[in-house]
Design a protein around this motif. Structure first.
Motif, PDB file in Angstrom:
ATOM      1  N   SER A  19     -12.361  -5.916  43.301  1.00 16.38           N
ATOM      2  CA  SER A  19     -13.591  -6.691  43.443  1.00 16.38           C
ATOM      3  C   SER A  19     -14.631  -5.934  44.259  1.00 16.38           C
ATOM      4  O   SER A  19     -15.815  -5.866  43.888  1.00 16.38           O
ATOM      5  N   LEU A  20     -14.198  -5.345  45.363  1.00 17.78           N
ATOM      6  CA  LEU A  20     -15.139  -4.647  46.230  1.00 17.78           C
ATOM      7  C   LEU A  20     -15.578  -3.310  45.638  1.00 17.78           C
ATOM      8  O   LEU A  20     -16.685  -2.832  45.918  1.00 17.78           O
ATOM      9  N   MET A  23     -18.252  -4.330  43.384  1.00 18.65           N
ATOM     10  CA  MET A  23     -19.392  -4.646  44.248  1.00 18.65           C
ATOM     11  C   MET A  23     -20.141  -3.380  44.660  1.00 18.65           C
ATOM     12  O   MET A  23     -21.375  -3.349  44.679  1.00 18.65           O
ATOM     13  N   ASP A  24     -19.389  -2.309  44.965  1.00 18.28           N
ATOM     14  CA  ASP A  24     -20.021  -1.045  45.341  1.00 18.28           C
ATOM     15  C   ASP A  24     -20.933  -0.528  44.237  1.00 18.28           C
ATOM     16  O   ASP A  24     -22.018   0.011  44.519  1.00 18.28           O
ATOM     17  N   THR A 223     -18.376  -9.833  47.006  1.00 17.72           N
ATOM     18  CA  THR A 223     -18.139  -9.671  48.436  1.00 17.72           C
ATOM     19  C   THR A 223     -17.319 -10.829  48.989  1.00 17.72           C
ATOM     20  O   THR A 223     -16.342 -10.633  49.716  1.00 17.72           O
ATOM     21  N   GLY A 226     -13.743 -10.728  47.542  1.00 20.96           N
ATOM     22  CA  GLY A 226     -12.951  -9.671  48.156  1.00 20.96           C
ATOM     23  C   GLY A 226     -12.606  -9.963  49.601  1.00 20.96           C
ATOM     24  O   GLY A 226     -11.465  -9.746  50.041  1.00 20.96           O
TER      25      GLY A 226
END
Length: 292
Positions: A19-20, A23-24, A223, A226
């Motif tokens: 997930s993160l 997100m990145d 965010t 995660g």
């Protein structure tokens, strides 16, 4: 899958990493459009608007002083960790930045021994060294191709700073997850960032366009997902068991870097990734009980 299944925290951690990592990718797109600070502040504001109602719906109460201090400590660390990371990925390829940041789990493994009193298993030490070796293979391949101008140097300095803060954050979330629930942690994690980064907003803010807002909303949702997943997992397993799973983030970074930004995979990248996967396998192995 049973609630006490030892594999469940590992699966939840893997979900958090994926997930993160996604997100990145959204944040790199947003930071390139409006700058790292604006993107980081808006992501935190949107994430707070998602996490706060979740926390309140679960009967959220203002934490005790000791817990509040822990929330503030980790949130400050996480704020600057994220800001330096988002700045770095505007200067470096996404997969390369993730690879360099893998020094964080290595540092966190030994901080867990010093600060949490965890006994480090031989498998965890081997895994951390294997994972670090894999990142060196990847970085070595990148260094041979890179043009080291001022922008690249700034990116490298920023990602190294972020990695050091990330290592400390691993230890803090282990403590934090013992005294607070995932929705409370996610709320303070984002809310404190809104306040801290907001101090610079009057001077550096840039208004996003429609496509950048979409990136930011997606990043905010990921965010919260995660952060809550990490909090849940770290409340149920030791840091040394979960930390090596961070290395799987490179797989996702490679995929998303290719899909979002047409970043190519190189032979050192593939070799290093294989070593990293091996390190995760070693770390998650449990010694067989002695025969009675």
């Amino acid at each position: 899958m049973k609630a006490d299944n030892p594999l469940l925290p590992l699966a939840v951690t893997a979900f958090a990493v994926a997930s993160l990592s996604l997100m990145d990718a959204f944040m790199k797109s947003a930071a390139l459009a409006v700058g790292a600070l604006t993107a980081a502040w808006l992501r935190s504001a949107l994430a707070t608007s998602i996490a706060l109602p979740l926390w309140l719906s679960r009967g959220g109460r203002w934490p005790k002083r000791e817990v509040l201090k822990l929330h503030l400590q980790r949130s400050v660390v996480a704020t600057f960790m994220a800001l330096t990371f988002f700045y770095a990925i505007t200067k470096l390829p996404l997969a390369e930045a993730i690879a360099i940041s893998f020094i964080a789990p290595l540092i966190a493994l030994y901080l867990a021994r010093i600060m949490l009193g965890e006994t480090i298993r031989k498998e965890a030490i081997i895994a951390s060294l294997l994972g670090f070796a894999g990142t060196l293979v990847i970085i070595g391949g990148k260094v041979g191709e890179a043009d080291f101008d001022e922008e690249t140097a700034l990116g490298l300095a920023s990602i190294l700073t972020s990695a050091l803060l990330y290592a400390y954050s691993f230890i803090l979330i282990r403590r934090q997850s013992q005294v607070a629930g995932p929705s409370e942690i996610a709320t303070f994690h984002s809310g404190v960032s809104v306040v801290l980064l907001g101090l610079a907003v009057p001077f550096l803010f840039e208004m996003p366009d429609r496509s950048t807002w979409i990136d930011l909303v997606a990043a905010a949702l990921l965010t919260v997902a995660g952060a809550m997943a990490f909090a849940w997992a770290y409340a149920r397993a030791e840091a040394q068991v979960l930390v090596p799973l961070e290395y799987s983030g490179f797989l996702w970074a490679s995929l998303f870097g290719w899909l979002f930004f047409s970043e190519d995979l190189t032979a050192p990248t593939v070799i290093g990734t294989a070593i990293i996967i091996g390190s995760c396998w070693v770390a998650t192995r449990r010694p067989r009980p002695a025969a009675s």
